[in-house]
Design an enzyme around this catalytic site. Sequence first.
Site, PDB file in Angstrom:
ATOM      1  N   SER A 166       0.819  -1.378   0.027  1.00  0.00           N
ATOM      2  CA  SER A 166      -0.060   0.035   0.100  1.00  0.00           C
ATOM      3  C   SER A 166       0.922   1.414  -0.191  1.00  0.00           C
ATOM      4  CB  SER A 166      -0.897   0.100   0.998  1.00  0.00           C
ATOM      5  OG  SER A 166      -1.594   1.387   1.337  1.00  0.00           O
ATOM      6  N   LYS A 190     -13.213  -4.103   1.441  1.00  0.00           N
ATOM      7  CA  LYS A 190     -13.749  -2.971   1.409  1.00  0.00           C
ATOM      8  C   LYS A 190     -15.346  -3.419   1.400  1.00  0.00           C
ATOM      9  CE  LYS A 190     -10.988  -0.074  -1.678  1.00  0.00           C
ATOM     10  NZ  LYS A 190     -11.019   0.648  -3.027  1.00  0.00           N
ATOM     11  N   ASN A 242     -14.092   2.711   2.046  1.00  0.00           N
ATOM     12  CA  ASN A 242     -12.656   2.794   1.876  1.00  0.00           C
ATOM     13  C   ASN A 242     -12.070   3.601   2.849  1.00  0.00           C
ATOM     14  OD1 ASN A 242     -13.135   5.249   0.847  1.00  0.00           O
ATOM     15  ND2 ASN A 242     -11.430   5.192  -0.883  1.00  0.00           N
ATOM     16  N   ASP A 270     -13.377   7.094  -3.282  1.00  0.00           N
ATOM     17  CA  ASP A 270     -12.719   6.437  -4.761  1.00  0.00           C
ATOM     18  C   ASP A 270     -13.245   7.606  -5.977  1.00  0.00           C
ATOM     19  OD1 ASP A 270     -11.010   4.700  -3.820  1.00  0.00           O
ATOM     20  OD2 ASP A 270     -12.557   3.326  -4.050  1.00  0.00           O
ATOM     21  N   ALA A 323     -13.852  -0.331  -9.561  1.00  0.00           N
ATOM     22  CA  ALA A 323     -13.318   1.015  -9.815  1.00  0.00           C
ATOM     23  C   ALA A 323     -14.326   1.631 -10.827  1.00  0.00           C
ATOM     24  CB  ALA A 323     -12.128   0.833 -10.546  1.00  0.00           C
ATOM     25  N   TYR A 338      -2.183   3.232 -12.564  1.00  0.00           N
ATOM     26  CA  TYR A 338      -1.110   4.182 -12.492  1.00  0.00           C
ATOM     27  C   TYR A 338       0.166   3.640 -12.641  1.00  0.00           C
ATOM     28  CZ  TYR A 338      -1.702   2.911  -7.783  1.00  0.00           C
ATOM     29  OH  TYR A 338      -1.909   2.048  -6.408  1.00  0.00           O
ATOM     30  N   GLY A 358      -3.624   8.063 -13.824  1.00  0.00           N
ATOM     31  CA  GLY A 358      -4.285   7.310 -12.532  1.00  0.00           C
ATOM     32  C   GLY A 358      -3.772   7.754 -11.119  1.00  0.00           C
TER      33      GLY A 358
HETATM   34  P1  ATR Z   1     -11.626  -3.289  -9.688  1.00  0.00           P
HETATM   35  O1  ATR Z   1     -12.418  -3.591  -8.267  1.00  0.00           O
HETATM   36  O2  ATR Z   1     -10.118  -2.867  -9.579  1.00  0.00           O
HETATM   37  O3  ATR Z   1     -12.722  -2.756 -10.736  1.00  0.00           O
HETATM   38  P2  ATR Z   1     -12.319  -5.972 -10.597  1.00  0.00           P
HETATM   39  O4  ATR Z   1     -13.639  -6.025 -10.028  1.00  0.00           O
HETATM   40  O5  ATR Z   1     -11.446  -7.266 -10.749  1.00  0.00           O
HETATM   41  O6  ATR Z   1     -11.169  -4.908 -10.072  1.00  0.00           O
HETATM   42  O7  ATR Z   1     -12.488  -5.156 -12.304  1.00  0.00           O
HETATM   43  C1  ATR Z   1     -11.586  -5.502 -13.343  1.00  0.00           C
HETATM   44  C2  ATR Z   1     -12.159  -4.975 -14.369  1.00  0.00           C
HETATM   45  O8  ATR Z   1     -11.085  -5.356 -15.562  1.00  0.00           O
HETATM   46  C3  ATR Z   1     -13.219  -5.615 -14.938  1.00  0.00           C
HETATM   47  O9  ATR Z   1     -14.010  -4.766 -15.742  1.00  0.00           O
HETATM   48  C4  ATR Z   1     -12.730  -6.990 -15.755  1.00  0.00           C
HETATM   49  O10 ATR Z   1     -13.782  -7.346 -16.862  1.00  0.00           O
HETATM   50  P3  ATR Z   1     -14.688  -8.590 -16.637  1.00  0.00           P
HETATM   51  O11 ATR Z   1     -15.832  -7.982 -15.753  1.00  0.00           O
HETATM   52  O12 ATR Z   1     -15.213  -9.135 -17.737  1.00  0.00           O
HETATM   53  O13 ATR Z   1     -13.843  -9.608 -15.916  1.00  0.00           O
HETATM   54  C5  ATR Z   1     -11.787  -6.134 -16.573  1.00  0.00           C
HETATM   55  N1  ATR Z   1     -10.757  -7.007 -17.124  1.00  0.00           N
HETATM   56  C6  ATR Z   1      -9.660  -7.749 -16.402  1.00  0.00           C
HETATM   57  N2  ATR Z   1      -8.985  -8.319 -17.312  1.00  0.00           N
HETATM   58  C7  ATR Z   1      -9.523  -8.123 -18.555  1.00  0.00           C
HETATM   59  C8  ATR Z   1      -9.293  -8.769 -19.689  1.00  0.00           C
HETATM   60  N3  ATR Z   1      -8.120  -9.610 -19.878  1.00  0.00           N
HETATM   61  N4  ATR Z   1      -9.869  -8.361 -20.952  1.00  0.00           N
HETATM   62  C9  ATR Z   1     -10.975  -7.503 -20.704  1.00  0.00           C
HETATM   63  N5  ATR Z   1     -11.212  -7.046 -19.567  1.00  0.00           N
HETATM   64  C10 ATR Z   1     -10.458  -7.154 -18.629  1.00  0.00           C
END
Ligand code: ATR
Length: 276
Positions: A14, A65, A86, A102, A132, A219, A240
């Site tokens: 972190s 979270k 958060n 966030d 996010a 980022y 970011g």
């Molecule tokens: P966070 O809470 O940080 O947003 P997350 O909930 O794991 O993390 O979300 C990751 C995002 O990246 C999702 O939109 C994911 O798409 P899916 O919902 O289809 O999983 C996207 N993502 C991660 N790897 C990907 C990949 N190889 N191609 C397309 N989208 C991807």
Amino acid sequence: MIRAGVVGWPVGHSLSPKLHGYWLEKYSIDGEYVKIPVDPGDFEAGIRALAGRGFSGFNVTVPHKEAAFGLMDEVDSAAKRLRAVNTVTVRPDGGLHGANTDGFGFAENLKAGLGRPALPEGPALVIGAGGAARAVVGALMDEGADHIRLANRTAERAERLAAELGGPISIVDWDRRDGELADVALVVNCTSLGMAGSPPLEFSLSGLAPDAVVTDIVYAPLETPLLAAARARGHRTVDGLGMLLHQGRPGFERWFGVAPEVDGRLRARMVEALGQ
Ligand code: ATR
């Protein structure tokens, strides 16, 4: 001595201690901000103990979270909408107040990066539908976005996000994510694509108007392949890192009593900490 920290598992990576440590020093506050590793199995007992140990509050990071949301005595509207917390503040009566900053961090970073008091006017395209993306879509709604388009690899996740948040959101097919960009004023990558160790986001900017802004929640690296491509085309870009810096402001102010500023020296320190 005022105490605060960040609760996560693992929490070693972190950057929040560097962020709050910078502000503690800058404002000469008698306080500390520490890393607090809490195993998911001990989460409830772990965070209840913090209130008893004299903590004024703490940030909550992955994977806690959502669990934190369920343990709060009171939450703000952003936390309620995202069902995730958060930033926790221990109230004088020992109860826990949960906020989600966030979305605030996203909007403040974008405004600061663009040097404007408001977000770009016109439709926004948000790519991703995880936690996010939820925060970003919520912030765009709060800032009065007239239309938000949402593209996610897993369409159902985008549909669920749109249904849960309500608002002027339409779903774009993943395969057509860069298909209709002519009226888009803002593109936001909310996926993990482009992060060091992940493949880049495949996205053609060729249909995007020259004055459209491109931003990324990733980022590390600071300039993702998406941002590099946008910059090469002459678009304004915002990286970011500032979202992380700005999301820390409300917690710091609540716990330590000073509204902190994101200044150039802080950013330089954080860039250094990222090893970039
Ligand atoms: P966070 O809470 O940080 O947003 P997350 O909930 O794991 O993390 O979300 C990751 C995002 O990246 C999702 O939109 C994911 O798409 P899916 O919902 O289809 O999983 C996207 N993502 C991660 N790897 C990907 C990949 N190889 N191609 C397309 N989208 C991807």
